[in-house]
Design a protein around this motif. Sequence first.
Motif, PDB file in Angstrom:
ATOM      1  N   PHE A  68     -11.673  15.309 -12.529  1.00 39.75           N
ATOM      2  CA  PHE A  68     -12.230  14.810 -13.788  1.00 39.75           C
ATOM      3  C   PHE A  68     -11.427  15.415 -14.937  1.00 39.75           C
ATOM      4  CE2 PHE A  68     -15.571  15.107 -10.614  1.00 39.75           C
ATOM      5  CZ  PHE A  68     -16.123  13.835 -10.637  1.00 39.75           C
ATOM      6  N   ASP A  73     -10.949   9.923 -14.578  1.00 39.94           N
ATOM      7  CA  ASP A  73     -11.188  10.660 -13.346  1.00 39.94           C
ATOM      8  C   ASP A  73     -10.467   9.920 -12.223  1.00 39.94           C
ATOM      9  OD1 ASP A  73     -12.908   8.565 -12.290  1.00 39.94           O
ATOM     10  OD2 ASP A  73     -14.479   9.353 -13.585  1.00 39.94           O
ATOM     11  N   ASP A 110     -20.783  14.501  -7.603  1.00 39.17           N
ATOM     12  CA  ASP A 110     -19.416  14.215  -8.061  1.00 39.17           C
ATOM     13  C   ASP A 110     -18.906  12.908  -7.459  1.00 39.17           C
ATOM     14  OD1 ASP A 110     -19.329  16.438  -9.627  1.00 39.17           O
ATOM     15  OD2 ASP A 110     -18.138  17.660  -8.248  1.00 39.17           O
ATOM     16  N   LYS A 113     -20.345  10.119  -9.521  1.00 35.07           N
ATOM     17  CA  LYS A 113     -19.625   9.946 -10.786  1.00 35.07           C
ATOM     18  C   LYS A 113     -18.333   9.154 -10.573  1.00 35.07           C
ATOM     19  CE  LYS A 113     -21.071  14.279 -13.042  1.00 35.07           C
ATOM     20  NZ  LYS A 113     -20.555  15.587 -13.522  1.00 35.07           N
ATOM     21  N   SER A 117     -17.346   5.326 -12.033  1.00 38.98           N
ATOM     22  CA  SER A 117     -16.110   5.043 -12.757  1.00 38.98           C
ATOM     23  C   SER A 117     -15.291   3.977 -12.023  1.00 38.98           C
ATOM     24  CB  SER A 117     -15.297   6.336 -12.899  1.00 38.98           C
ATOM     25  OG  SER A 117     -14.129   6.113 -13.633  1.00 38.98           O
TER      26      SER A 117
END
Length: 340
Positions: A68, A73, A110, A113, A117
């Motif tokens: 990130f 990312d 994570d 995330k 994205s």
Amino acid sequence: MMKKKSLQGSNIQLSHGSGGIQSQILITELFYKHLKGSIVGMGEDAGIGEIKNKMAISTDGYTISPLFFPGGDIGKLAVCGSCNDIAMMGAKAKYLTASFMIEEGFLIKDLEKILESFSKYLKESGAKLISGDTKVLPKGALDKIFITTTAFGEVLYPNLSAFKIPEDTAILLSGDIGDHGAIIYSTREGIDLQSNLQSDCALLYPMLQPLFENDIKIYALRDATRGGIAGVLNEWANASNIGITIEENKLPIKDEVKGICELLGFEAYNLANEGMCVLSIAKEDSKKALEILHKTQNGKNAQMIGYTHNHHPKSVILQTDYGSKRFLEYPSGELLPRIC
């Protein structure tokens, strides 16, 4: 009646890659959750797609550190990187495949995330995920997570090639130099820039589409990733047996990037970008091309930086601010590992 199981714990376990119930839970509750509406052939062994005309195909693996960073990312990078590669061949991404290699113990939050994205920029690209794979490897077998993507697209602007660049063309940059490489290095090394510098990671086709639609004569395109513009220009000079001259005072470089280069002894020409490309364009179309690029979000800082010629074939010449000239060589050594 068997109670329905759900994703539990905060870390990825080896069982999530076993092919059993834990694998199915990971895929349905995390991957399908975020990629719903962007998948072709969900639940089948293979997706079936169709492309009627010539195709461009590109595969790339992404192992960036840190995962990130300001401006993006690894999930965003994996989509943009492969879609941009086929855009450089005049193609718009239609399908994407993805392989996620995940280390045991990786944080599920994570991974989520990253998938958020990945999904966002997949939808923005207009492409569909036609095939995917997930593997979990024992702790220490890889560094956190690797993503490999392949983009497939229909060629809408044919005949772009690094091997067909003639002399007397204009060399343009679509944006600033070195943003991605500079922010990755400074973030990794804990350098506090106290600025708004971000990675330029972005999808490039939307910026290029109006050039294609306005019949701008383009000979070659290349996104300036590893090796930066120095790598791209030297590849072109060698592939087409031409000379290239660029003017230092026309190179768009942010002050923050210049500062990092001065501090650490780098040259901005060697630093990677992930949302900027180099263009070889017919000189008579260069002004119109710049006008078009300046109207786009990612091309607003576009500049004409030089030209091709028949002097010093297979060489790139940098005309400095001081009036002197020097050869701009291929980047050498390991400057910035893991920038994409």
